[in-house]
Design an enzyme around this catalytic site. Structure first.
Site, mmCIF file in Angstrom:
data_model
loop_
_atom_site.group_PDB
_atom_site.id
_atom_site.type_symbol
_atom_site.label_atom_id
_atom_site.label_comp_id
_atom_site.label_asym_id
_atom_site.label_seq_id
_atom_site.Cartn_x
_atom_site.Cartn_y
_atom_site.Cartn_z
ATOM 1 N N LYS B 77 0.843 -1.202 0.000
ATOM 2 C CA LYS B 77 0.000 0.000 0.000
ATOM 3 C C LYS B 77 0.875 1.247 0.000
ATOM 4 O O LYS B 77 1.877 1.316 0.717
ATOM 5 C CB LYS B 77 -0.883 -0.014 1.252
ATOM 6 C CG LYS B 77 -1.902 1.115 1.323
ATOM 7 C CD LYS B 77 -2.748 1.003 2.601
ATOM 8 C CE LYS B 77 -3.822 2.068 2.672
ATOM 9 N NZ LYS B 77 -4.626 1.960 3.921
ATOM 10 N N SER B 152 -9.654 1.700 3.364
ATOM 11 C CA SER B 152 -8.839 2.470 2.447
ATOM 12 C C SER B 152 -7.832 1.639 1.662
ATOM 13 O O SER B 152 -7.350 2.093 0.622
ATOM 14 C CB SER B 152 -8.080 3.535 3.225
ATOM 15 O OG SER B 152 -7.129 2.950 4.099
ATOM 16 N N SER B 176 -9.600 -0.557 7.565
ATOM 17 C CA SER B 176 -9.079 -0.376 6.212
ATOM 18 C C SER B 176 -8.385 -1.607 5.617
ATOM 19 O O SER B 176 -8.005 -1.582 4.442
ATOM 20 C CB SER B 176 -8.093 0.791 6.177
ATOM 21 O OG SER B 176 -8.779 2.010 6.195
#
Lengths: 99, 478
Positions: B77, B152, B176
Site C-alpha cells: 500500500k 482504504s 481499512s
C-alpha cells in the site's frame, strides 16, 4: 445547526487550510452532520473512567525503550532531496522578516 | 500467477520448476497488463523486484536459507515507505515524494526473501472506506468492476483478488484492511496494535494505525504477518512480545473453542450478510466450537468515539505537510496577506489535500480546539476505555468473537460518495476492534445472490492471533 460559517473559517485558520468560498458551505454542512453523530458521546456515563490515549499491555516500564546509542541521522543532502525549494544546505521559505 | 501461494512458490523454487527472477518477471508482466482493469497499482518497481529476486536465486544456488517469503511477489500500500520508490499516499501532496528510508515492515519482508513489485492505490492518506478518495482515481473491484473494492486499502485487496500479487500489505486504522478484504473476497488481517512496527507507515492516527497482510488463504496471511512482526526499536509502541509459530496452530482442530456472537452487532445485521455469518458460525459449531451470545454494551458509541479520536490524531499528524520539507508547495505564496510564509502554508494545504482529508483535519482541529477538548476528545478517550473494557470482559468467557465485517457487500462506485455520514456509519463492525487494539481479521464466507463476497470477522484478545488463525483456517478448509 451547531456551527456557523464563521466557526468554519476560524477552524480553517487554526488548521492552516485555505478554502474557496464555495467550499466553506460544503464543509459547514458536512462538519455539522458529523458533529451531530458525535454529540451521542455527551450522554454516556464516564464517571471515574480513565481516558485511554494509547493501547496498553502489561509490560515492564522500560520495555519499549531502546538502547541509548548514537545513530547516524539522514545526511543533509538526503534530507533536502524532497524539499520543494532548498539552497545552501537549508530548506527555503518565503521571506518572513523584511529588511 | 493467479494461483500461486507462498507455499507453491517455495516448492516450485525448491524443485527448480522456476527461478525467483522468472516469477518476478512473470508477476510484473501480468500485473502491468491487468492493471488498467482495476487501477489497483499506482506504480511498479521492476528494478527493485528483480534485484531482490536475483538475491533469492543466489542464496538458493549457494544452498543458503532464502527466507520464509523467498521469491514471493508482494504489493505494498502506498502509505508505507519504500526507499527510492515513490510513495504518494494517493495524494497530490506527496505526488513526487521519494522516501529516504524503508519502513521496518519492508526491511523485514525483503530480509525474508519477499519481492516487492509495486505500490498500491488507496484512499488519500488512508482516509476512506471505498478507495474513491484517491488523487489517482478510484480502484475497481476485480470481482465486480462497477463496484468499489472497499477502503482504504482497496488496491492491496484488489491485487490479491485479481491475482496480480500473491500477497500484499495494507494499513488499518478503523477497518481499512478487513473491509476491503471482505469486499474483494480475500483474507485480511489487522494484527494486535504494536504487533507490527509502524516505523515508515505514514501516520494517520497513531494510536490506531496498524500494518497488516492480505492473502488468498489464511496460511499465507499468517506467514506474512510472522515475517513482519516483533519488537522494533524505531517504534516505541511496538510490543516486546515473542512471535508465536502461527503455522503450527493451523491444525484444523477447533473442538471446544468458545465463540461469542455480540448481540449488539447481530441485531443490526440483516439480509444476506447476516445469513452468511450465521451459516459460518453454524459450520464452526458443527466442527466442535461452542457458540454463545455475548454483550458489548458500548458498541453504539463506537463510531462517534472513533471519528473524534482518529480525526484529532490526524489533524496533529498531518500538520507536518506544510510545503517546506517535502511534498507539494503552492505557487501562490502571496496574496493580500502580508505574511507570505503563513499564506504559503495555508495555500499549500488547501491545494495539496483532497476533500476527505481536509474534512478530517477540520473535524480533528475542531474537537481539539479551546472549549471543545473536554466535551469531545477527552470524552471520546474515556468511552474508548469502556469499549476496550467490553472486550476484556467478553474474552473472559470466549476465545473469539465473530461478526460481520461490513453491514453490506461492495457498493457501486459513486453510490455513497456525497454522503460522508453514511460512509462513516458503515465502519460500525470494524472500528470497535481497532479502538481496543485487538487482533481481527476478515475471512471469506461466501457470496450474496449477485456474487458479491461476504467476509466473516474474527476478533481475539491481545496477542492471540494464533487462536484467530486457527479458527479462520479451520473454517476456510471446512
Amino acid at each position: 445547526m451547531r456551527l456557523t460559517e464563521k466557526d468554519v473559517r476560524y477552524v480553517a485558520a487554526l488548521a492552516n487550510i485555505t478554502f474557496a468560498d464555495e467550499e466553506i458551505g460544503v464543509m459547514l454542512h458536512d462538519l455539522d452532520g458529523i458533529l451531530g453523530q458525535m454529540d451521542a458521546l455527551a450522554g454516556i456515563d464516564t464517571e471515574g473512567v480513565e481516558p485511554m490515549s494509547q493501547v496498553l499491555f502489561d509490560a515492564a516500564e522500560n520495555a519499549t525503550l531502546r538502547a541509548d546509542v548514537e545513530r547516524m541521522p539522514l545526511e543533509n543532502e538526503v534530507a533536502l532531496a524532497n524539499a520543494p525549494i532548498s539552497g545552501n544546505g537549508y530548506f527555503k521559505v518565503p521571506r518572513v522578516i523584511e529588511r | 500467477m493467479t494461483n500461486h501461494t507462498i507455499t507453491s512458490i517455495r516448492e516450485g523454487l525448491r524443485a527448480k520448476q522456476f527461478s525467483a527472477v522468472e516469477v518476478a518477471r512473470e508477476a510484473l508482466e501480468f500485473a502491468e497488463r491487468e492493471n488498467p482493469k482495476t487501477n489497483a497499482y499506482l506504480m511498479f518497481c521492476p528494478e527493485r523486484a528483480l534485484s531482490a529476486a536475483a538475491e533469492v536465486d543466489r542464496k538458493l544456488a549457494a544452498g543458503e536459507d532464502a527466507g520464509a517469503l523467498a521469491g514471493v511477489p508482494i504489493a505494498v500500500k502506498d502509505v508505507i515507505l519504500t526507499k527510492g520508490v515513490r510513495t504518494t499516499c494517493a495524494s497530490k501532496m506527496l505526488e513526487n515524494y521519494i522516501p529516504p528510508y524503508d519502513a521496518t515492515a519492508i526491511e523485514r519482508i525483503e530480509a525474508a526473501g519477499g519481492v516487492i513489485i509495486g505500490k498500491t492505490n488507496c484512499d488519500e492518506f488512508a482516509m476512506g472506506s471505498s478507495n474513491e478518495n484517491s488523487y489517482f482515481g478510484p480502484v475497481r473491484n476485480p470481482v465486480a468492476l462497477d463496484c468499489v473494492p472497499g477502503g482504504s486499502s482497496g488496491g492491496s485487496a484488489a491485487v490479491v483478488a485479481q491475482g496480480t500479487a500473491v500477497v500484499s500489505l495494507g494499513s488499518d486504522t478503523g477497518g481499512s484492511i478487513r473491509q476491503p478484504a471482505s469486499f474483494c473476497g480475500v483474507v485480511g488481517v489487522t494484527p494486535t496494535y504494536g504487533r507490527v512496527s509502524r516505523y515508515g507507515l505514514v501516520a494517520f492516527a497513531s494510536s490506531l494505525d496498524h500494518i497488516g497482510p492480505f492473502a488468498r488463504n489464511v496460511k499465507d496471511s499468517a506467514t506474512l504477518l510472522a515475517a513482519m512482526a516483533g519488537r522494533d526499536p524505531m517504534d516505541s509502541t511496538s510490543a516486546n512480545a515473542p512471535v508465536p509459530d502461527y503455522g503450527a496452530q493451523l491444525t484444523g482442530d477447533v473442538r471446544g473453542m468458545k465463540i461469542g456472537l455480540p448481540v449488539e452487532y447481530m441485531k443490526h445485521a440483516t439480509g444476506e450478510t447476516a445469513d452468511r455469518i450465521h451459516e459460518a458460525v453454524a459450520k464452526l459449531q458443527g466442527m466442535g466450537c461452542e457458540v454463545q451470545d455475548i454483550s458489548l454494551p458500548s458498541t453504539d458509541y463506537a463510531i462517534a468515539t472513533y471519528y473524534v479520536i482518529c480525526t484529532a490524531e490526524a489533524s496533529a499528524n498531518l500538520a507536518r505537510f506544510d510545503g517546506v520539507r517535502y511534498g507539494y508547495r503552492s505557487a501562490e505564496a502571496g496574496g493580500a496577506d502580508s505574511n507570505k510564509l503563513a499564506a504559503m502554508y495555508c495555500n499549500t494545504r488547501g491545494e495539496g489535500f483532497g476533500p476527505e482529508v481536509k474534512r478530517r483535519i477540520m473535524l480533528g482541529t475542531y474537537v481539539l480546539s479551546h472549549g471543545y477538548y473536554d466535551a469531545y476528545y477527552l470524552k471520546a478517550q474515556k468511552v474508548r476505555a469502556l469499549i476496550a473494557r467490553d472486550f476484556t470482559n467478553a474474552f473472559q468467557t470466549v476465545d473469539a468473537i465473530m461478526a460481520p465485517v461490513s453491514p453490506f457487500p461492495a457498493f457501486r462506485i459513486g453510490e455513497k460518495v456525497n454522503d460522508p455520514v453514511s460512509m462513516y456509519l458503515s465502519d460500525i463492525y470494524t472500528i470497535t476492534g481497532s479502538l481496543a487494539g485487538i487482533p481481527c481479521m476478515s475471512v471469506p464466507c461466501g457470496t450474496t445472490g449477485t456474487g458479491l463476497p461476504v467476509g466473516l470477522q474474527i476478533l481475539c484478545n491481545h496477542f492471540e492471533e494464533q487462536k484467530m488463525f486457527r479458527l479462520a483456517h479451520a473454517f476456510e478448509n471446512s
